[in-house]
Design a protein around this motif. Structure first.
Motif, PDB file in Angstrom:
ATOM      1  N   PRO A   2      52.081  27.368  36.657  1.00  0.00           N
ATOM      2  CA  PRO A   2      50.866  27.027  37.399  1.00  0.00           C
ATOM      3  C   PRO A   2      50.315  28.292  38.054  1.00  0.00           C
ATOM      4  N   SER A   3      48.987  28.433  38.033  1.00  0.00           N
ATOM      5  CA  SER A   3      48.444  29.700  38.518  1.00  0.00           C
ATOM      6  C   SER A   3      47.132  29.511  39.272  1.00  0.00           C
ATOM      7  N   VAL A   4      46.793  30.536  40.038  1.00  0.00           N
ATOM      8  CA  VAL A   4      45.459  30.641  40.630  1.00  0.00           C
ATOM      9  C   VAL A   4      44.883  31.973  40.198  1.00  0.00           C
ATOM     10  N   THR A   5      43.556  32.035  40.048  1.00  0.00           N
ATOM     11  CA  THR A   5      42.926  33.267  39.595  1.00  0.00           C
ATOM     12  C   THR A   5      42.031  33.831  40.691  1.00  0.00           C
ATOM     13  N   PHE A   6      42.227  35.110  40.962  1.00  0.00           N
ATOM     14  CA  PHE A   6      41.382  35.811  41.932  1.00  0.00           C
ATOM     15  C   PHE A   6      40.431  36.720  41.180  1.00  0.00           C
ATOM     16  N   LEU A   7      39.153  36.688  41.561  1.00  0.00           N
ATOM     17  CA  LEU A   7      38.179  37.601  40.984  1.00  0.00           C
ATOM     18  C   LEU A   7      37.763  38.591  42.070  1.00  0.00           C
ATOM     19  N   PRO A   8      38.398  39.771  42.068  1.00  0.00           N
ATOM     20  CA  PRO A   8      38.050  40.751  43.104  1.00  0.00           C
ATOM     21  C   PRO A   8      36.702  41.389  42.799  1.00  0.00           C
ATOM     22  N   VAL A   9      36.125  42.039  43.791  1.00  0.00           N
ATOM     23  CA  VAL A   9      34.877  42.772  43.593  1.00  0.00           C
ATOM     24  C   VAL A   9      35.188  44.036  42.794  1.00  0.00           C
ATOM     25  N   ASP A  10      34.475  44.255  41.691  1.00  0.00           N
ATOM     26  CA  ASP A  10      34.655  45.491  40.917  1.00  0.00           C
ATOM     27  C   ASP A  10      36.093  45.775  40.494  1.00  0.00           C
ATOM     28  N   ALA A  11      36.833  44.755  40.166  1.00  0.00           N
ATOM     29  CA  ALA A  11      38.189  44.972  39.657  1.00  0.00           C
ATOM     30  C   ALA A  11      38.533  43.804  38.744  1.00  0.00           C
ATOM     31  N   PRO A  12      39.465  43.999  37.811  1.00  0.00           N
ATOM     32  CA  PRO A  12      39.773  42.928  36.864  1.00  0.00           C
ATOM     33  C   PRO A  12      40.354  41.693  37.553  1.00  0.00           C
ATOM     34  N   PRO A  13      40.167  40.524  36.948  1.00  0.00           N
ATOM     35  CA  PRO A  13      40.734  39.293  37.516  1.00  0.00           C
ATOM     36  C   PRO A  13      42.254  39.401  37.641  1.00  0.00           C
ATOM     37  N   ILE A  14      42.794  38.706  38.615  1.00  0.00           N
ATOM     38  CA  ILE A  14      44.242  38.687  38.798  1.00  0.00           C
ATOM     39  C   ILE A  14      44.712  37.242  38.729  1.00  0.00           C
ATOM     40  N   ILE A  15      45.572  36.992  37.746  1.00  0.00           N
ATOM     41  CA  ILE A  15      46.119  35.642  37.615  1.00  0.00           C
ATOM     42  C   ILE A  15      47.472  35.635  38.314  1.00  0.00           C
ATOM     43  N   ALA A  16      47.585  34.806  39.324  1.00  0.00           N
ATOM     44  CA  ALA A  16      48.776  34.832  40.162  1.00  0.00           C
ATOM     45  C   ALA A  16      49.516  33.517  40.074  1.00  0.00           C
ATOM     46  N   GLU A  17      50.833  33.588  40.176  1.00  0.00           N
ATOM     47  CA  GLU A  17      51.614  32.356  40.161  1.00  0.00           C
ATOM     48  C   GLU A  17      51.267  31.510  41.382  1.00  0.00           C
ATOM     49  N   LEU A  18      51.041  30.223  41.164  1.00  0.00           N
ATOM     50  CA  LEU A  18      50.744  29.315  42.271  1.00  0.00           C
ATOM     51  C   LEU A  18      52.062  28.982  42.970  1.00  0.00           C
ATOM     52  N   LEU A  19      52.207  29.445  44.186  1.00  0.00           N
ATOM     53  CA  LEU A  19      53.431  29.186  44.940  1.00  0.00           C
ATOM     54  C   LEU A  19      53.151  28.062  45.925  1.00  0.00           C
ATOM     55  N   PRO A  20      53.700  26.869  45.654  1.00  0.00           N
ATOM     56  CA  PRO A  20      53.386  25.734  46.505  1.00  0.00           C
ATOM     57  C   PRO A  20      53.774  26.017  47.953  1.00  0.00           C
ATOM     58  N   ASP A  21      53.000  25.509  48.884  1.00  0.00           N
ATOM     59  CA  ASP A  21      53.204  25.658  50.320  1.00  0.00           C
ATOM     60  C   ASP A  21      52.815  27.024  50.866  1.00  0.00           C
ATOM     61  N   MET A  22      52.502  27.964  49.981  1.00  0.00           N
ATOM     62  CA  MET A  22      51.974  29.230  50.480  1.00  0.00           C
ATOM     63  C   MET A  22      50.462  29.068  50.597  1.00  0.00           C
ATOM     64  N   THR A  23      49.833  29.951  51.339  1.00  0.00           N
ATOM     65  CA  THR A  23      48.384  29.905  51.416  1.00  0.00           C
ATOM     66  C   THR A  23      47.788  30.844  50.369  1.00  0.00           C
ATOM     67  N   LEU A  24      46.500  30.630  50.102  1.00  0.00           N
ATOM     68  CA  LEU A  24      45.789  31.510  49.160  1.00  0.00           C
ATOM     69  C   LEU A  24      45.874  32.963  49.622  1.00  0.00           C
ATOM     70  N   MET A  25      45.768  33.183  50.930  1.00  0.00           N
ATOM     71  CA  MET A  25      45.834  34.548  51.451  1.00  0.00           C
ATOM     72  C   MET A  25      47.206  35.151  51.170  1.00  0.00           C
ATOM     73  N   GLU A  26      48.253  34.379  51.399  1.00  0.00           N
ATOM     74  CA  GLU A  26      49.602  34.913  51.181  1.00  0.00           C
ATOM     75  C   GLU A  26      49.824  35.250  49.711  1.00  0.00           C
ATOM     76  N   VAL A  27      49.376  34.357  48.826  1.00  0.00           N
ATOM     77  CA  VAL A  27      49.540  34.617  47.400  1.00  0.00           C
ATOM     78  C   VAL A  27      48.727  35.848  46.993  1.00  0.00           C
ATOM     79  N   ALA A  28      47.571  36.041  47.625  1.00  0.00           N
ATOM     80  CA  ALA A  28      46.763  37.237  47.335  1.00  0.00           C
ATOM     81  C   ALA A  28      47.514  38.499  47.750  1.00  0.00           C
ATOM     82  N   LEU A  29      48.160  38.463  48.903  1.00  0.00           N
ATOM     83  CA  LEU A  29      48.902  39.641  49.347  1.00  0.00           C
ATOM     84  C   LEU A  29      50.120  39.896  48.456  1.00  0.00           C
ATOM     85  N   ILE A  30      50.784  38.811  48.069  1.00  0.00           N
ATOM     86  CA  ILE A  30      51.944  38.975  47.192  1.00  0.00           C
ATOM     87  C   ILE A  30      51.519  39.663  45.898  1.00  0.00           C
TER      88      ILE A  30
END
Ligand code: HEM
Ligand code: FES
Lengths: 105, 395
Positions: A2-30
């Motif tokens: 399971p994953s979430v996708t971040f689309l940063p400004v001027d950088a390639p998309p980042i597909i990150a593992e969805l870690l249940p109970d974590m927040t979107l911000m925490e997963v972004a930092l990880i």
């Protein structure tokens, strides 16, 4: 995975593992997503975790608290699907969620 | 003209002499040795804004799990501040919702009442020790209230928490007294938890932690550690911030006049003091891999001091960084750290600092610091006064 996708400004998309109970911000930092700073560590007071949720996902996220709403409303770059990443708790049902990273205020 | 060579650059947070004015050394670190190695104690130091900010974000490289002081972690209980995700996230989520600005806002009236009650007995004398009579009492009173401790135990608890953060000169470990004070605190918390377990549950932070324990989301040691870190972290630092704000007003009379005339500048005073003269000088991390930075390599497994108050004066990040300006309103300073471990109590500290200043200014008006009576605390991490006597027009 399971994953979430971040689309940063001027950088390639980042597909990150969805870690249940974590927040979107925490997963972004990880996953070292550029543009998500998490300056206040998630106490809803810095807005350096501001993202725009893909339109078809916006309604499927847990609702905003009044406090998050007020913070978002005060942002110059707020959009109709703006959220603070630290206030969005992830759960397995959010597999496939896509968010765009906002520019700094 | 005779040029004298500058003394060799040394950053030693255990040296009392560096506590009076660490800022010239910080500036040299930023300019001459942005990756500094202290060979006496074998640790590294980062002093630029960008480097500190990157390090607090990158917890996979700069771990907190080996402790966040330069001293070796004496394995005690699991503390929020000394963990990495996923353990950290699990612990932090238990209480993070209680520490948002909106959730702490209702405490304002209590903070104000306490501030007034502390100042009142000194008005007739025209003299008050901002630390001893006021700032040292206010945060502990609020923390005790948050944690549901008895008011009459405040002094006792404050004595212990002060002892925990104190370091003897040149000593690179928690002194015995510190360990004993830690144990006394744990005994106190244990007694408190046992008391509550017998009586009715209460809806406060400890009540919430006990409920989480009942659900198996945290164990008994974890609850103790949580209460411990909340008691330690919120006490000393807020006290020192209030003292440092008063000192900076005294040092900048023009801005003192401005703030007195326009109280809406007090939030700016809080934020700028956090940046310019914040109480938490430094927090440590440990490298999990070799880190190449500014033409040097920090080997894996080394302690790294992140000097937040140096980053806050980095002219690469702030214009006229070494100038104090209550109009600056820097919301991105590192005074509360940043990233996942950013200060949990920041909104509370801001509230307390603002209300404390509002009350001090409206009751004392102008005050003058007795410079000869200034005394500092000595700790590698926290910087501020233990005594700050001021005079004002008696009323
Ligand atoms: C002006 C006052 C304060 C200052 C300067 C301050 C500073 C800091 C800093 C710099 C950190 C980050 C530590 C790191 O990165 O390793 C931190 C963490 C923390 N602070 Fe504060 N703090 C203050 C007040 C408070 C208060 C009032 C509380 C009360 C609850 C508190 C509770 C905490 C806790 C629990 C952490 C650990 C958070 C974590 O690891 O997730 N602080 N503080
Ligand atoms: S991390 Fe500060 S508001 Fe989200």
């Amino acid at each position: 995975m399971p994953s979430v996708t971040f689309l940063p400004v001027d950088a390639p998309p980042i597909i990150a593992e969805l870690l249940p109970d974590m927040t979107l911000m925490e997963v972004a930092l990880i996953n070292d997503v550029p543009g998500i700073i998490g300056m206040c560590g998630g106490i809803c007071s810095c807005a350096t975790c501001h993202v725009y949720v893909a339109a078809d996902w916006a309604d499927r996220l847990p609702a905003m608290t009044q406090e998050e709403r007020a913070m978002v409303d005060a942002l110059d770059r707020a959009g109709p699907t703006s959220r603070l990443g630290c206030q969005v708790r992830l759960e397995p049902g959010l597999d496939g969620l896509t968010v765009r990273v906002a520019l700094p205020e | 003209m005779i040029e004298t060579a500058p003394p060799p650059l040394d950053y030693d947070p255990f040296d009392y002499r560096q506590h009076d004015d660490p800022y010239p050394v910080y500036r040299r670190l930023r300019d001459e040795a942005p990756v500094f190695h202290n060979s006496r104690y074998d640790f590294y130091a980062l002093s630029r804004y960008d480097d500190c900010q990157r390090a607090v974000r990158d917890f996979k490289t700069f771990t907190s799990a080996q402790g966040t002081s330069l001293e070796e972690l004496k394995a005690q209980v699991e503390l929020l501040i000394n963990t990495d995700p996923p353990v950290h996230s699990r612990l932090r989520h238990l209480t993070a919702g209680l520490f948002t600005p909106a959730r702490v806002a209702p405490l304002e009236a209590a903070v104000r009442d306490m501030a007034r009650a502390l100042i009142a007995p000194h008005l007739a004398a025209g003299r008050i020790d901002i630390i001893d009579d006021f700032a040292a009492r206010l945060p502990m009173a609020i923390i005790c209230r948050l944690l549901g401790f008895r008011r009459e135990d405040e002094d006792l608890l404050r004595g212990w928490t002060d002892t925990v953060v104190h370091r003897d000169e040149g000593v690179f470990a928690m002194p015995d007294e510190g360990m004993q004070a830690t144990l006394k605190l744990y005994d106190y918390f244990n007694a408190e938890l046992a008391d509550r377990a017998r009586g009715a549950s209460r809806e406060d932070i400890i009540g919430l932690l006990m409920a989480a324990q009942a659900e198996g989301r945290i164990d008994h040691q974890g609850v103790l550690g949580y209460i411990y870190i909340l008691s330690i972290a919120g006490n000393e630092t807020t006290t020192k911030l209030i003292g440092n704000m008063c000192y900076q007003l005294h040092r900048h009379p023009d801005q003192f006049a401005e703030v007195l005339a326009d109280r809406s500048l007090i939030s700016g005073l809080v934020e700028e003091t956090m940046r310019f003269d914040g109480p938490t000088q430094m927090m440590a991390r440990t490298t999990t891999r070799d880190v190449a930075l500014h033409d040097r390599v920090i080997p894996a497994g080394k302690k790294v001091a992140l000097i937040f108050t140096s980053g806050n004066r980095d002219e690469r990040h702030y214009e006229h960084a070494e100038r104090f300006d209550v109009h600056r309103n820097p919301r991105d300073h590192l005074g509360f750290g940043g990233g996942l471990h950013a200060c949990l109590g920041a909104a509370l500290a801001r509230l307390e600092a603002r209300v404390a200043m509002e009350e001090l200014l409206s009751t004392l008006g102008y005050f003058a610091v007795e410079e000869e009576g200034l005394a500092r605390m000595h700790s590698p991490n926290v910087r501020g006064f233990t005594h700050l006597l001021v005079r004002f027009v008696a009323r």
